[in-house]
Scaffold this motif. Sequence first.
Motif, PDB file in Angstrom:
ATOM      1  N   LEU A  50       0.908  -1.036  -0.040  1.00  0.00           N
ATOM      2  CA  LEU A  50      -0.136  -0.170   0.004  1.00  0.00           C
ATOM      3  C   LEU A  50       0.935   1.126   0.080  1.00  0.00           C
ATOM      4  CD1 LEU A  50      -2.416  -1.046   2.725  1.00  0.00           C
ATOM      5  CD2 LEU A  50      -2.644  -1.441   0.491  1.00  0.00           C
ATOM      6  N   THR A  51       0.500   2.117  -0.933  1.00  0.00           N
ATOM      7  CA  THR A  51       1.568   3.528  -0.882  1.00  0.00           C
ATOM      8  C   THR A  51       0.682   4.676  -0.502  1.00  0.00           C
ATOM      9  OG1 THR A  51       2.645   2.293  -2.526  1.00  0.00           O
ATOM     10  CG2 THR A  51       3.017   4.632  -2.456  1.00  0.00           C
ATOM     11  N   GLY A  52       1.027   5.430   0.147  1.00  0.00           N
ATOM     12  CA  GLY A  52       0.316   6.803   0.491  1.00  0.00           C
ATOM     13  C   GLY A  52       1.385   7.860   0.211  1.00  0.00           C
ATOM     14  N   PHE A  53       1.039   8.828   0.055  1.00  0.00           N
ATOM     15  CA  PHE A  53       1.647  10.274  -0.140  1.00  0.00           C
ATOM     16  C   PHE A  53       1.545  11.425   0.448  1.00  0.00           C
ATOM     17  CE2 PHE A  53       1.403   7.708  -4.162  1.00  0.00           C
ATOM     18  CZ  PHE A  53       2.622   7.548  -4.757  1.00  0.00           C
ATOM     19  N   CYS A  54       2.199  12.194   0.779  1.00  0.00           N
ATOM     20  CA  CYS A  54       2.398  13.463   1.663  1.00  0.00           C
ATOM     21  C   CYS A  54       1.874  14.586   0.597  1.00  0.00           C
ATOM     22  CB  CYS A  54       3.449  13.794   2.265  1.00  0.00           C
ATOM     23  SG  CYS A  54       3.792  12.687   3.701  1.00  0.00           S
ATOM     24  N   HIS A  55       0.781  14.840   0.576  1.00  0.00           N
ATOM     25  CA  HIS A  55       0.193  15.992  -0.648  1.00  0.00           C
ATOM     26  C   HIS A  55       0.476  17.312  -0.028  1.00  0.00           C
ATOM     27  CE1 HIS A  55      -1.525  12.640  -3.007  1.00  0.00           C
ATOM     28  NE2 HIS A  55      -1.948  12.203  -2.064  1.00  0.00           N
ATOM     29  N   PRO A  56       1.100  18.470  -0.941  1.00  0.00           N
ATOM     30  CA  PRO A  56       1.356  19.607  -0.291  1.00  0.00           C
ATOM     31  C   PRO A  56      -0.120  20.313  -0.046  1.00  0.00           C
ATOM     32  CG  PRO A  56       1.813  19.441  -2.855  1.00  0.00           C
ATOM     33  CD  PRO A  56       1.448  18.013  -2.183  1.00  0.00           C
ATOM     34  N   LEU A  57      -0.432  20.495   1.307  1.00  0.00           N
ATOM     35  CA  LEU A  57      -1.480  21.043   1.764  1.00  0.00           C
ATOM     36  C   LEU A  57      -1.277  22.227   2.327  1.00  0.00           C
ATOM     37  CD1 LEU A  57      -3.486  17.816   2.936  1.00  0.00           C
ATOM     38  CD2 LEU A  57      -3.807  18.975   0.747  1.00  0.00           C
ATOM     39  N   PHE A  63      -2.008  11.956   9.578  1.00  0.00           N
ATOM     40  CA  PHE A  63      -2.127  10.579   9.114  1.00  0.00           C
ATOM     41  C   PHE A  63      -2.696  10.647   7.645  1.00  0.00           C
ATOM     42  CE2 PHE A  63      -3.064  10.116  13.829  1.00  0.00           C
ATOM     43  CZ  PHE A  63      -1.921   9.416  14.089  1.00  0.00           C
ATOM     44  N   GLY A  64      -2.368  11.818   6.992  1.00  0.00           N
ATOM     45  CA  GLY A  64      -2.914  11.927   5.419  1.00  0.00           C
ATOM     46  C   GLY A  64      -2.088  10.889   4.658  1.00  0.00           C
ATOM     47  N   PRO A  65      -0.782  10.368   4.743  1.00  0.00           N
ATOM     48  CA  PRO A  65      -0.348   9.286   4.127  1.00  0.00           C
ATOM     49  C   PRO A  65      -1.319   8.076   4.442  1.00  0.00           C
ATOM     50  CG  PRO A  65       1.191  10.824   4.681  1.00  0.00           C
ATOM     51  CD  PRO A  65       0.120  11.160   5.364  1.00  0.00           C
ATOM     52  N   VAL A  66      -1.378   7.797   5.604  1.00  0.00           N
ATOM     53  CA  VAL A  66      -2.056   6.426   6.101  1.00  0.00           C
ATOM     54  C   VAL A  66      -3.436   6.486   5.340  1.00  0.00           C
ATOM     55  CG1 VAL A  66      -2.896   5.109   7.909  1.00  0.00           C
ATOM     56  CG2 VAL A  66      -0.692   6.289   8.034  1.00  0.00           C
ATOM     57  N   ASP A  68      -4.400   7.938   2.720  1.00  0.00           N
ATOM     58  CA  ASP A  68      -4.179   7.957   1.316  1.00  0.00           C
ATOM     59  C   ASP A  68      -3.909   6.329   1.058  1.00  0.00           C
ATOM     60  OD1 ASP A  68      -3.966   8.828  -1.261  1.00  0.00           O
ATOM     61  OD2 ASP A  68      -1.971   9.004  -0.995  1.00  0.00           O
ATOM     62  N   ALA A  69      -2.981   5.736   1.781  1.00  0.00           N
ATOM     63  CA  ALA A  69      -2.683   4.222   1.398  1.00  0.00           C
ATOM     64  C   ALA A  69      -4.086   3.495   1.782  1.00  0.00           C
ATOM     65  CB  ALA A  69      -1.557   3.934   2.113  1.00  0.00           C
ATOM     66  N   LEU A  70      -4.550   3.584   2.712  1.00  0.00           N
ATOM     67  CA  LEU A  70      -5.799   2.627   2.743  1.00  0.00           C
ATOM     68  C   LEU A  70      -7.154   3.037   2.058  1.00  0.00           C
ATOM     69  CD1 LEU A  70      -5.531   2.741   6.597  1.00  0.00           C
ATOM     70  CD2 LEU A  70      -4.715   0.890   5.023  1.00  0.00           C
ATOM     71  N   ARG A  71      -6.879   4.202   1.664  1.00  0.00           N
ATOM     72  CA  ARG A  71      -8.130   4.519   0.621  1.00  0.00           C
ATOM     73  C   ARG A  71      -8.609   3.439  -0.567  1.00  0.00           C
ATOM     74  NH1 ARG A  71      -7.729  10.410  -0.968  1.00  0.00           N
ATOM     75  NH2 ARG A  71      -8.211  10.321   1.163  1.00  0.00           N
ATOM     76  N   GLY A  72      -7.747   2.782  -1.038  1.00  0.00           N
ATOM     77  CA  GLY A  72      -7.850   1.825  -2.192  1.00  0.00           C
ATOM     78  C   GLY A  72      -8.422   0.513  -1.708  1.00  0.00           C
ATOM     79  N   VAL A  73      -8.327   0.234  -0.070  1.00  0.00           N
ATOM     80  CA  VAL A  73      -8.253  -1.394   0.526  1.00  0.00           C
ATOM     81  C   VAL A  73      -9.884  -1.365   0.635  1.00  0.00           C
ATOM     82  CG1 VAL A  73      -7.586  -2.798   2.039  1.00  0.00           C
ATOM     83  CG2 VAL A  73      -6.046  -1.208   0.957  1.00  0.00           C
TER      84      VAL A  73
END
Length: 73
Positions: A50-57, A63-66, A68-73
């Motif tokens: 699972l891959t999550g990214f730190c989006h520039p906000l 826990f944004g990357p977490v 992001d990684a779990l969104r597709g599961v």
Amino acid sequence: MGRQPELDRLTDSMLRPPAVVLIEGEAGLGKSRLVAEAAARAAAAGRRVLTGFCHPLREPLPFGPVVDALRGV
């Protein structure tokens, strides 16, 4: 790719569950390619990646990357 030691170390870490790996660095250093290569190796070994990214906000998202990684599961 020119980063064989880093690729080997990252892949080794990903193949020892449970594993969470953080890759950081400046833009344009090849982080995405390094992760893609290691993820392909791990997937070939039967591991789920699972891959999550730190989006520039403007406002930090804990826990944004977490998420992001779990969104597709």
